[in-house]
Motif scaffolding. Structure first.
Motif, mmCIF file in Angstrom:
data_model
loop_
_atom_site.group_PDB
_atom_site.id
_atom_site.type_symbol
_atom_site.label_atom_id
_atom_site.label_comp_id
_atom_site.label_asym_id
_atom_site.label_seq_id
_atom_site.Cartn_x
_atom_site.Cartn_y
_atom_site.Cartn_z
ATOM 1 N N SER A 298 -22.317 -17.933 13.120
ATOM 2 C CA SER A 298 -21.565 -17.682 11.809
ATOM 3 C C SER A 298 -22.509 -16.504 11.548
ATOM 4 O O SER A 298 -21.709 -15.671 10.416
ATOM 5 C CB SER A 298 -21.822 -18.754 10.680
ATOM 6 O OG SER A 298 -23.349 -18.984 10.829
ATOM 7 N N THR B 63 -16.158 -18.937 7.438
ATOM 8 C CA THR B 63 -15.672 -20.156 7.464
ATOM 9 C C THR B 63 -15.507 -20.741 8.908
ATOM 10 O O THR B 63 -15.538 -20.157 9.676
ATOM 11 C CB THR B 63 -14.216 -19.991 6.987
ATOM 12 O OG1 THR B 63 -13.229 -19.474 7.724
ATOM 13 C CG2 THR B 63 -13.998 -19.504 5.350
ATOM 14 N N ALA B 64 -15.047 -22.106 8.836
ATOM 15 C CA ALA B 64 -14.743 -22.760 9.969
ATOM 16 C C ALA B 64 -13.813 -22.022 10.833
ATOM 17 O O ALA B 64 -13.807 -22.033 11.867
ATOM 18 C CB ALA B 64 -14.784 -24.424 9.771
ATOM 19 N N SER C 231 -23.648 -22.842 13.326
ATOM 20 C CA SER C 231 -23.840 -22.315 12.041
ATOM 21 C C SER C 231 -24.909 -22.854 11.281
ATOM 22 O O SER C 231 -25.306 -24.045 11.651
ATOM 23 C CB SER C 231 -22.650 -22.668 10.904
ATOM 24 O OG SER C 231 -22.506 -22.261 9.686
ATOM 25 N N MET D 97 -19.927 -26.764 7.518
ATOM 26 C CA MET D 97 -19.158 -25.699 8.073
ATOM 27 C C MET D 97 -19.356 -26.073 9.447
ATOM 28 O O MET D 97 -17.996 -25.826 10.335
ATOM 29 C CB MET D 97 -19.460 -24.454 7.754
ATOM 30 C CG MET D 97 -18.598 -23.378 8.369
ATOM 31 S SD MET D 97 -19.285 -21.709 8.356
ATOM 32 C CE MET D 97 -19.542 -21.536 6.538
ATOM 33 N N CYS D 98 -20.346 -26.284 10.353
ATOM 34 C CA CYS D 98 -20.450 -26.394 11.618
ATOM 35 C C CYS D 98 -19.516 -27.779 12.118
ATOM 36 O O CYS D 98 -18.686 -27.664 13.252
ATOM 37 C CB CYS D 98 -21.772 -26.460 11.970
ATOM 38 S SG CYS D 98 -22.241 -26.282 13.774
ATOM 39 N N ALA E 157 -15.901 -26.866 11.737
ATOM 40 C CA ALA E 157 -15.502 -25.911 13.100
ATOM 41 C C ALA E 157 -15.236 -26.649 14.357
ATOM 42 O O ALA E 157 -14.422 -26.749 14.880
ATOM 43 C CB ALA E 157 -16.519 -24.864 13.102
#
Length: 351
Positions: free
Chosen positions: A132, A147-148, A176, A181-182, A185
């Motif tokens: 990221s 972002t994801a 990330s 977010m990780c 994703a």
């Protein structure tokens, strides 16, 4: 898609993907050019459960050192490459079992193709890594921030670039420091590719904060059926990464084997150095190949009851403690003998 449906990829003598066991990775923090120090660290990490090891290759000397390192270790070796495509080629020529690159910082398409052609010739997997912190400017603008969705698009674009060059022996990683977010994703990308996924929370921090972030992130991702290899990234001794990864996998029921240590949180009744004793026990059992639970309790009043679910345990009192096996007290010993008595019992354990 879940891990049972990912492609099988061979990394040295290990297999990932396709429902194979999730393997634990770590990365050396020695100078790769220092063969002796690097080999010593790799062998120490293997002893505590590392399945695959990655080394930074920032120089030609480091790439050349891989050949000698390979001769002295027994787990697959991954070369971590940034910016210089020639280092990726040199690493493969010197025995790397896999390379980690970000095609976005390798350079022109011709340079990426040169790396791919070398990998194809030797059937060496390429791990396409996206972070990221280095997401392309156009994707940041497209999604109005990191972002994801941007991470997934970046990773898939790079994988497709290599696939279009006629090579699909790939592993994908999207990392990330933002835990949720990780997680998002990985849930997105799992439905869009069958390449195995290497999972980790990058730059997660020191042993305490890094373990918490990694446990939450990896726990959510792995429990969703996603992930074929993992790394717990910590700012500290890489051996701590391995220990943490093993506990995460065991807690989720994704790996068996290895001794699980449980211990009480201490209270006013504690009359021994329980914190120090529990830490010593945890370090001591790291190299004992048993699949059992060991309890370390600080109170001989409640210890036997609390340790009933463990296979074996010790409970301390004032200057002494007891050994408990299958819920029954089998002996009383001076405090300074508890550790050695427990070690002897484990080394002579019979199911």
């Amino acid at each position: 898609m879940n891990r049972n449906n990912t492609k099988v990829v061979h990394i040295g003598d290990k297999m990932i993907g396709g429902g194979n066991p999730i393997l634990i990775q770590s990365m050396t923090n020695t100078l790769t050019e220092d063969v002796e120090a690097t080999v010593a660290q790799i062998n120490r990490l293997e002893a505590v459960g590392c399945d695959i090891i990655r080394c930074a290759v920032p120089t030609k000397e480091a790439a050349l050192a891989l050949g000698e390192i390979k001769k002295q270790i027994s787990i697959p070796l991954v070369a971590d490459i940034h910016f210089d495509y020639k280092l990726a080629i040199a690493a493969m020529e010197n025995g790397a079992d896999k390379i980690r690159i970000n095609p976005g910082n390798i350079g022109s398409e011709d340079r990426i193709r040169a790396v791919v052609d070398c990998a194809k010739e030797r059937n060496i997997p390429i791990r396409v890594g996206v972070n990221s912190g280095s997401l392309e400017k156009e994707l940041v603008e497209k999604y109005k921030g990191v972002t994801a969705q941007g991470l997934v698009e970046s990773a898939l674009d790079k994988a497709h670039l290599i696939e279009d060059m006629g090579y699909d022996n790939l592993v994908i990683s999207i990392k990330s420091a933002d835990v949720m977010m990780c997680v998002a994703a990985h849930k997105l990308i799992a439905d869009k590719t069958t390449h195995p996924l290497h999972v980790g929370i990058t730059e997660s921090g020191t042993v305490i904060s890094g373990n918490i972030k990694s446990s939450i992130g990896l726990g959510l991702i792995l429990d969703a059926g996603i992930g074929d290899t993992i790394r717990v990234s910590l700012t500290g001794d890489p051996a701590e990464e391995i220990k943490s990864a093993k506990i995460i996998l065991r807690t989720l029921g994704l790996r068996k084997g290895g001794i699980e240590v449980v211990s009480c949180p201490t209270c006013g009744r504690t009359k021994i150095d329980l914190i120090g004793l529990a830490t010593k026990v945890e370090n001591m059992v790291a190299d004992i190949p048993l699949d059992i639970k060991v309890a370390v309790m600080g109170c001989i009043v409640n210890g036997p009851g609390e340790a009933k679910e463990a296979d074996i345990g010790i409970a301390g009192g004032k200057g002494e403690g007891i050994l408990i096996k299958h819920g029954e007290t089998v002996g009383k010993y001076p405090e300074d003998k508890l550790l050695s008595v427990l070690r002897e019992e484990l080394e002579n354990w019979r199911v």
